[in-house]
Design a protein around this motif. Sequence first.
Motif, PDB file in Angstrom:
ATOM      1  N   ALA A  10       1.000  -0.977  -0.063  1.00 41.99           N
ATOM      2  CA  ALA A  10      -0.386   0.032  -0.420  1.00 41.99           C
ATOM      3  C   ALA A  10       0.929   1.497   0.045  1.00 41.99           C
ATOM      4  CB  ALA A  10      -0.938   0.571   1.313  1.00 41.99           C
ATOM      5  N   LEU A  11       0.432   1.749  -0.606  1.00 37.50           N
ATOM      6  CA  LEU A  11       1.603   3.308  -0.882  1.00 37.50           C
ATOM      7  C   LEU A  11       0.930   4.261   0.127  1.00 37.50           C
ATOM      8  CD1 LEU A  11       1.041   3.304  -4.797  1.00 37.50           C
ATOM      9  CD2 LEU A  11       3.116   2.836  -4.150  1.00 37.50           C
ATOM     10  N   SER A  12       0.249   4.286   0.709  1.00 38.31           N
ATOM     11  CA  SER A  12      -0.795   5.130   1.397  1.00 38.31           C
ATOM     12  C   SER A  12      -1.512   4.270   2.575  1.00 38.31           C
ATOM     13  CB  SER A  12      -1.056   6.639   1.180  1.00 38.31           C
ATOM     14  OG  SER A  12      -2.358   6.447  -0.229  1.00 38.31           O
ATOM     15  N   ASN A  13      -2.810   4.670   3.025  1.00 39.93           N
ATOM     16  CA  ASN A  13      -3.221   4.848   4.362  1.00 39.93           C
ATOM     17  C   ASN A  13      -4.718   4.932   3.774  1.00 39.93           C
ATOM     18  OD1 ASN A  13      -3.538   7.166   5.235  1.00 39.93           O
ATOM     19  ND2 ASN A  13      -3.036   6.441   7.634  1.00 39.93           N
ATOM     20  N   ARG A  14      -4.863   5.348   2.391  1.00 37.94           N
ATOM     21  CA  ARG A  14      -6.825   6.639   1.688  1.00 37.94           C
ATOM     22  C   ARG A  14      -6.821   5.158   1.580  1.00 37.94           C
ATOM     23  NH1 ARG A  14      -3.286  10.897  -1.217  1.00 37.94           N
ATOM     24  NH2 ARG A  14      -2.985   8.676  -2.011  1.00 37.94           N
ATOM     25  N   VAL A  15      -6.425   3.861   1.177  1.00 39.50           N
ATOM     26  CA  VAL A  15      -7.261   2.558   0.097  1.00 39.50           C
ATOM     27  C   VAL A  15      -8.050   1.482   1.590  1.00 39.50           C
ATOM     28  CG1 VAL A  15      -7.213   0.672  -1.471  1.00 39.50           C
ATOM     29  CG2 VAL A  15      -5.635   2.539  -1.597  1.00 39.50           C
ATOM     30  N   LYS A  16      -9.183   0.947   1.199  1.00 41.17           N
ATOM     31  CA  LYS A  16     -10.557   0.610   1.942  1.00 41.17           C
ATOM     32  C   LYS A  16     -10.290  -0.976   1.656  1.00 41.17           C
ATOM     33  CE  LYS A  16     -12.718   4.285   4.446  1.00 41.17           C
ATOM     34  NZ  LYS A  16     -14.167   3.753   5.411  1.00 41.17           N
ATOM     35  N   CYS A  17     -10.086  -1.815   2.200  1.00 40.50           N
ATOM     36  CA  CYS A  17     -10.331  -3.009   2.259  1.00 40.50           C
ATOM     37  C   CYS A  17     -12.090  -3.099   1.787  1.00 40.50           C
ATOM     38  CB  CYS A  17      -9.762  -4.012   2.866  1.00 40.50           C
ATOM     39  SG  CYS A  17     -10.489  -5.582   2.964  1.00 40.50           S
ATOM     40  N   GLN A  18     -12.166  -4.298   0.654  1.00 43.32           N
ATOM     41  CA  GLN A  18     -13.518  -3.832  -0.066  1.00 43.32           C
ATOM     42  C   GLN A  18     -14.226  -5.117   0.708  1.00 43.32           C
ATOM     43  OE1 GLN A  18     -15.622  -2.061  -1.804  1.00 43.32           O
ATOM     44  NE2 GLN A  18     -13.775  -0.957  -1.995  1.00 43.32           N
ATOM     45  N   SER A  19     -13.795  -6.154   1.575  1.00 42.11           N
ATOM     46  CA  SER A  19     -13.963  -7.385   2.365  1.00 42.11           C
ATOM     47  C   SER A  19     -14.393  -6.790   3.994  1.00 42.11           C
ATOM     48  CB  SER A  19     -12.671  -8.312   2.529  1.00 42.11           C
ATOM     49  OG  SER A  19     -13.772  -9.262   2.735  1.00 42.11           O
ATOM     50  N   CYS A  20     -13.638  -5.469   4.723  1.00 45.91           N
ATOM     51  CA  CYS A  20     -14.052  -5.808   6.332  1.00 45.91           C
ATOM     52  C   CYS A  20     -14.147  -3.959   6.152  1.00 45.91           C
ATOM     53  CB  CYS A  20     -12.697  -5.950   6.611  1.00 45.91           C
ATOM     54  SG  CYS A  20     -10.819  -5.289   6.172  1.00 45.91           S
ATOM     55  N   LEU A  21     -13.819  -3.445   5.251  1.00 49.63           N
ATOM     56  CA  LEU A  21     -14.127  -1.854   4.596  1.00 49.63           C
ATOM     57  C   LEU A  21     -13.397  -1.130   5.809  1.00 49.63           C
ATOM     58  CD1 LEU A  21     -17.647  -1.747   4.669  1.00 49.63           C
ATOM     59  CD2 LEU A  21     -16.432  -1.307   2.149  1.00 49.63           C
ATOM     60  N   GLN A  22     -12.529  -1.920   6.142  1.00 53.17           N
ATOM     61  CA  GLN A  22     -10.673  -1.327   7.350  1.00 53.17           C
ATOM     62  C   GLN A  22      -9.531  -0.769   6.198  1.00 53.17           C
ATOM     63  OE1 GLN A  22     -10.857  -0.386  10.598  1.00 53.17           O
ATOM     64  NE2 GLN A  22     -13.161  -1.110  10.077  1.00 53.17           N
ATOM     65  N   ASN A  23      -9.671   1.060   6.184  1.00 53.01           N
ATOM     66  CA  ASN A  23      -8.012   1.142   5.806  1.00 53.01           C
ATOM     67  C   ASN A  23      -6.829  -0.048   5.733  1.00 53.01           C
ATOM     68  OD1 ASN A  23      -9.599   3.269   5.389  1.00 53.01           O
ATOM     69  ND2 ASN A  23      -8.165   4.737   6.334  1.00 53.01           N
ATOM     70  N   ILE A  24      -6.420   0.545   4.421  1.00 51.02           N
ATOM     71  CA  ILE A  24      -5.776  -1.180   4.470  1.00 51.02           C
ATOM     72  C   ILE A  24      -4.221  -0.144   4.929  1.00 51.02           C
ATOM     73  CG2 ILE A  24      -3.541  -1.966   2.907  1.00 51.02           C
ATOM     74  CD1 ILE A  24      -5.945  -2.971   1.403  1.00 51.02           C
ATOM     75  N   VAL A  25      -3.304  -0.263   5.826  1.00 51.80           N
ATOM     76  CA  VAL A  25      -2.343   0.598   6.663  1.00 51.80           C
ATOM     77  C   VAL A  25      -0.949   0.563   5.240  1.00 51.80           C
ATOM     78  CG1 VAL A  25      -0.516   0.329   8.315  1.00 51.80           C
ATOM     79  CG2 VAL A  25      -3.208   0.149   8.608  1.00 51.80           C
ATOM     80  N   LYS A  26      -0.286   1.637   5.449  1.00 52.58           N
ATOM     81  CA  LYS A  26       0.372   1.856   4.223  1.00 52.58           C
ATOM     82  C   LYS A  26       1.532   1.066   4.287  1.00 52.58           C
ATOM     83  CE  LYS A  26       3.966   5.255   3.357  1.00 52.58           C
ATOM     84  NZ  LYS A  26       5.039   7.006   3.183  1.00 52.58           N
ATOM     85  N   ASP A  27       2.059   0.562   3.686  1.00 47.70           N
ATOM     86  CA  ASP A  27       3.772  -1.036   3.201  1.00 47.70           C
ATOM     87  C   ASP A  27       2.884  -1.859   3.590  1.00 47.70           C
ATOM     88  OD1 ASP A  27       5.090   1.488   2.377  1.00 47.70           O
ATOM     89  OD2 ASP A  27       6.289   1.656   4.864  1.00 47.70           O
ATOM     90  N   ASP A  28       1.349  -2.099   3.619  1.00 47.25           N
ATOM     91  CA  ASP A  28       1.238  -3.637   4.316  1.00 47.25           C
ATOM     92  C   ASP A  28       0.992  -3.847   2.959  1.00 47.25           C
ATOM     93  OD1 ASP A  28       0.368  -5.541   5.938  1.00 47.25           O
ATOM     94  OD2 ASP A  28      -2.117  -4.590   6.511  1.00 47.25           O
ATOM     95  N   ILE A  29       0.551  -5.466   2.823  1.00 46.83           N
ATOM     96  CA  ILE A  29       0.352  -5.887   1.139  1.00 46.83           C
ATOM     97  C   ILE A  29      -1.589  -6.075   0.775  1.00 46.83           C
ATOM     98  CG2 ILE A  29       0.618  -8.385   0.125  1.00 46.83           C
ATOM     99  CD1 ILE A  29       2.898  -9.805   2.758  1.00 46.83           C
ATOM    100  N   ARG A  30      -0.908  -5.186   0.091  1.00 50.53           N
ATOM    101  CA  ARG A  30      -2.430  -5.294  -0.486  1.00 50.53           C
ATOM    102  C   ARG A  30      -2.557  -6.470  -2.102  1.00 50.53           C
ATOM    103  NH1 ARG A  30      -2.776   1.162  -2.514  1.00 50.53           N
ATOM    104  NH2 ARG A  30      -1.316   0.549  -4.452  1.00 50.53           N
ATOM    105  N   ILE A  31      -3.924  -6.750  -1.697  1.00 55.62           N
ATOM    106  CA  ILE A  31      -4.535  -7.650  -3.324  1.00 55.62           C
ATOM    107  C   ILE A  31      -5.632  -6.673  -3.981  1.00 55.62           C
ATOM    108  CG2 ILE A  31      -4.889 -10.166  -3.777  1.00 55.62           C
ATOM    109  CD1 ILE A  31      -2.608 -10.179  -2.404  1.00 55.62           C
ATOM    110  N   GLY A  32      -5.037  -6.592  -5.331  1.00 56.53           N
ATOM    111  CA  GLY A  32      -6.535  -5.750  -5.743  1.00 56.53           C
ATOM    112  C   GLY A  32      -6.380  -6.792  -7.529  1.00 56.53           C
ATOM    113  N   HIS A  33      -7.991  -6.236  -7.040  1.00 58.66           N
ATOM    114  CA  HIS A  33      -8.912  -7.355  -7.898  1.00 58.66           C
ATOM    115  C   HIS A  33      -8.847  -6.421  -9.249  1.00 58.66           C
ATOM    116  CE1 HIS A  33     -12.493  -9.926  -9.464  1.00 58.66           C
ATOM    117  NE2 HIS A  33     -11.594  -9.686 -10.897  1.00 58.66           N
ATOM    118  N   VAL A  34      -8.089  -6.357 -10.660  1.00 59.50           N
ATOM    119  CA  VAL A  34      -8.163  -5.697 -11.422  1.00 59.50           C
ATOM    120  C   VAL A  34      -9.044  -5.679 -12.717  1.00 59.50           C
ATOM    121  CG1 VAL A  34      -6.746  -3.996 -12.817  1.00 59.50           C
ATOM    122  CG2 VAL A  34      -5.928  -4.914 -10.988  1.00 59.50           C
ATOM    123  N   LEU A  35     -10.310  -4.485 -13.013  1.00 59.26           N
ATOM    124  CA  LEU A  35     -11.184  -5.338 -14.347  1.00 59.26           C
ATOM    125  C   LEU A  35     -10.542  -3.965 -15.631  1.00 59.26           C
ATOM    126  CD1 LEU A  35     -14.209  -4.984 -11.680  1.00 59.26           C
ATOM    127  CD2 LEU A  35     -13.197  -7.020 -13.199  1.00 59.26           C
TER     128      LEU A  35
END
Length: 143
Positions: A10-35
């Motif tokens: 995660a580049l910042s902590n502004r993105v929310k997880c679509q499953s739990c609706l919590q922010n993804i903390v900066k430098d944490d692993i994030r998985i994106g489903h891209v359409l």
Amino acid sequence: MKQYIEVGYALSNRVKCQSCLQNIVKDDIRIGHVLTRPPGFGFDKKIWYHLLCLTSIKGDRNQDLDIVNIHSLKEGDQQKVKQKVDQIKKSSYQKKDQKEVKYLSKQEHFQNYVKIQKDLHFNQKLRQQAMFFQKMDQTDEQW
């Protein structure tokens, strides 16, 4: 519509997880489903998840999705992602559906993306030509 899974930090902590609706903390692993969307229809849509919140690696047509940018992660984090993918495959796939998940490098992904964009652009031109000829046929019928 082409889809794939993108992995990264995660580049910042502004993105929310679509499953739990919590922010993804900066430098944490994030998985994106891209359409991906055709050219001229805006940006690609990315749906982000925490690593632990990811429950499926299937697309909306039940196809297996490629995993992109996994090589940009640290070695330990790559193992965590691969273990999570294996866990998802074991829990949600049946034997007949089980396929090999592809881990693509950024170069391979970019080549596939460019090919897809060219194909979409070509298909869009064909549709425009077909619409033009349909209009021509309609005007001919009116005369």
